[in-house]
Design a protein around this motif. Structure first.
Motif, PDB file in Angstrom:
ATOM      1  N   LEU A  28     -24.562   4.212   3.399  1.00  0.00           N
ATOM      2  CA  LEU A  28     -23.838   2.949   3.335  1.00  0.00           C
ATOM      3  C   LEU A  28     -23.378   2.705   1.901  1.00  0.00           C
ATOM      4  N   PRO A  29     -22.063   2.842   1.629  1.00  0.00           N
ATOM      5  CA  PRO A  29     -21.568   2.562   0.277  1.00  0.00           C
ATOM      6  C   PRO A  29     -21.330   1.069   0.100  1.00  0.00           C
ATOM      7  N   GLY A  30     -21.385   0.636  -1.153  1.00  0.00           N
ATOM      8  CA  GLY A  30     -21.145  -0.775  -1.408  1.00  0.00           C
ATOM      9  C   GLY A  30     -20.912  -1.047  -2.870  1.00  0.00           C
ATOM     10  N   LYS A  31     -20.686  -2.316  -3.178  1.00  0.00           N
ATOM     11  CA  LYS A  31     -20.431  -2.749  -4.539  1.00  0.00           C
ATOM     12  C   LYS A  31     -21.066  -4.118  -4.726  1.00  0.00           C
ATOM     13  N   VAL A  32     -21.672  -4.330  -5.901  1.00  0.00           N
ATOM     14  CA  VAL A  32     -22.286  -5.611  -6.233  1.00  0.00           C
ATOM     15  C   VAL A  32     -21.476  -6.243  -7.354  1.00  0.00           C
ATOM     16  N   LEU A  33     -20.999  -7.478  -7.100  1.00  0.00           N
ATOM     17  CA  LEU A  33     -20.178  -8.212  -8.057  1.00  0.00           C
ATOM     18  C   LEU A  33     -20.826  -9.551  -8.370  1.00  0.00           C
ATOM     19  N   ASP A  34     -20.450 -10.136  -9.516  1.00  0.00           N
ATOM     20  CA  ASP A  34     -20.896 -11.495  -9.817  1.00  0.00           C
ATOM     21  C   ASP A  34     -19.833 -12.482  -9.334  1.00  0.00           C
ATOM     22  N   GLN A  35     -20.021 -13.763  -9.629  1.00  0.00           N
ATOM     23  CA  GLN A  35     -19.099 -14.798  -9.146  1.00  0.00           C
ATOM     24  C   GLN A  35     -17.691 -14.643  -9.703  1.00  0.00           C
ATOM     25  N   ASP A  36     -17.570 -14.022 -10.868  1.00  0.00           N
ATOM     26  CA  ASP A  36     -16.265 -13.836 -11.499  1.00  0.00           C
ATOM     27  C   ASP A  36     -15.570 -12.551 -11.055  1.00  0.00           C
ATOM     28  N   GLY A  37     -16.211 -11.779 -10.166  1.00  0.00           N
ATOM     29  CA  GLY A  37     -15.634 -10.528  -9.701  1.00  0.00           C
ATOM     30  C   GLY A  37     -15.944  -9.338 -10.591  1.00  0.00           C
ATOM     31  N   GLU A  38     -16.807  -9.525 -11.583  1.00  0.00           N
ATOM     32  CA  GLU A  38     -17.202  -8.438 -12.482  1.00  0.00           C
ATOM     33  C   GLU A  38     -18.358  -7.650 -11.852  1.00  0.00           C
ATOM     34  N   GLU A  58     -22.655   1.869 -13.344  1.00  0.00           N
ATOM     35  CA  GLU A  58     -21.938   1.079 -14.348  1.00  0.00           C
ATOM     36  C   GLU A  58     -20.815   0.242 -13.748  1.00  0.00           C
ATOM     37  N   ASP A  59     -20.213   0.732 -12.668  1.00  0.00           N
ATOM     38  CA  ASP A  59     -19.116   0.002 -12.038  1.00  0.00           C
ATOM     39  C   ASP A  59     -19.586  -0.873 -10.873  1.00  0.00           C
TER      40      ASP A  59
END
Length: 164
Positions: A28-38, A58-59
């Protein structure tokens, strides 16, 4: 004899098919972002019911092995822990919310027992990051030398030697 071999064959094939159906795992691939989209670097992802977890790159991306349904816990320093359901999803994007909670001060004693500074029966010394950086050295242990009483730092004089 022939009947026994046939029964054994059917039993083995049934157990193999059942194991493959019940033990299906996916990447399961994914991405973790903060509220600002960073991207959030170093966020910890752990599937509930499993012991192992992974850390984001890092990304902010990650790939975790999991079953086809369930939920995961996502946490990072300075962010609220979040539970995310991934049932039926092929990829996932998680947005973490920052918390205003400050990190607590921790004192590590000689035996590795953590205590709050005000509960110690003796005086505890404190050294700031600026104080450790005043002397330009190649590692942190060399920077602490002579700044904390009772701290013994030994350096190996050979080429490429480490500091103890």
């Amino acid at each position: 004899m022939r009947r026994k071999l046939l029964m054994l064959f059917l039993l083995l094939t049934t157990s193999i098919v059942c194991q493959s159906v019940f033990a299906q795992t996916i990447d399961l691939p994914g991405k973790v972002l903060d509220q600002d989209g960073e991207p959030v670097v170093g966020a910890t992802i752990r599937v509930e019911g499993q012991r192992n977890g992974i850390v984001t790159k890092e990304d902010g991306t990650f790939t975790i092995k999991s079953s086809l349904k369930g939920s995961m816990l996502v946490s990072a320093i300075g962010y609220a822990t979040q539970r995310v359901d991934f049932t039926g999803k092929t990829s996932i994007t998680i947005t973490l919310v920052k918390t205003n909670k400050e990190l607590d001060e921790v004192v590590v004693t000689a035996m590795g027992i953590r205590r709050a500074k005000n509960t110690l029966p003796y005086a505890a010394q404190q050294i700031s990051g600026d104080e450790a950086n005043k002397v330009r050295v190649s590692n942190l242990a060399d920077g602490l030398s002579g700044k904390v009483s009772g701290l013994e730092i030994r350096q190996n004089n050979s080429l490429g030697g480490s500091v103890n």
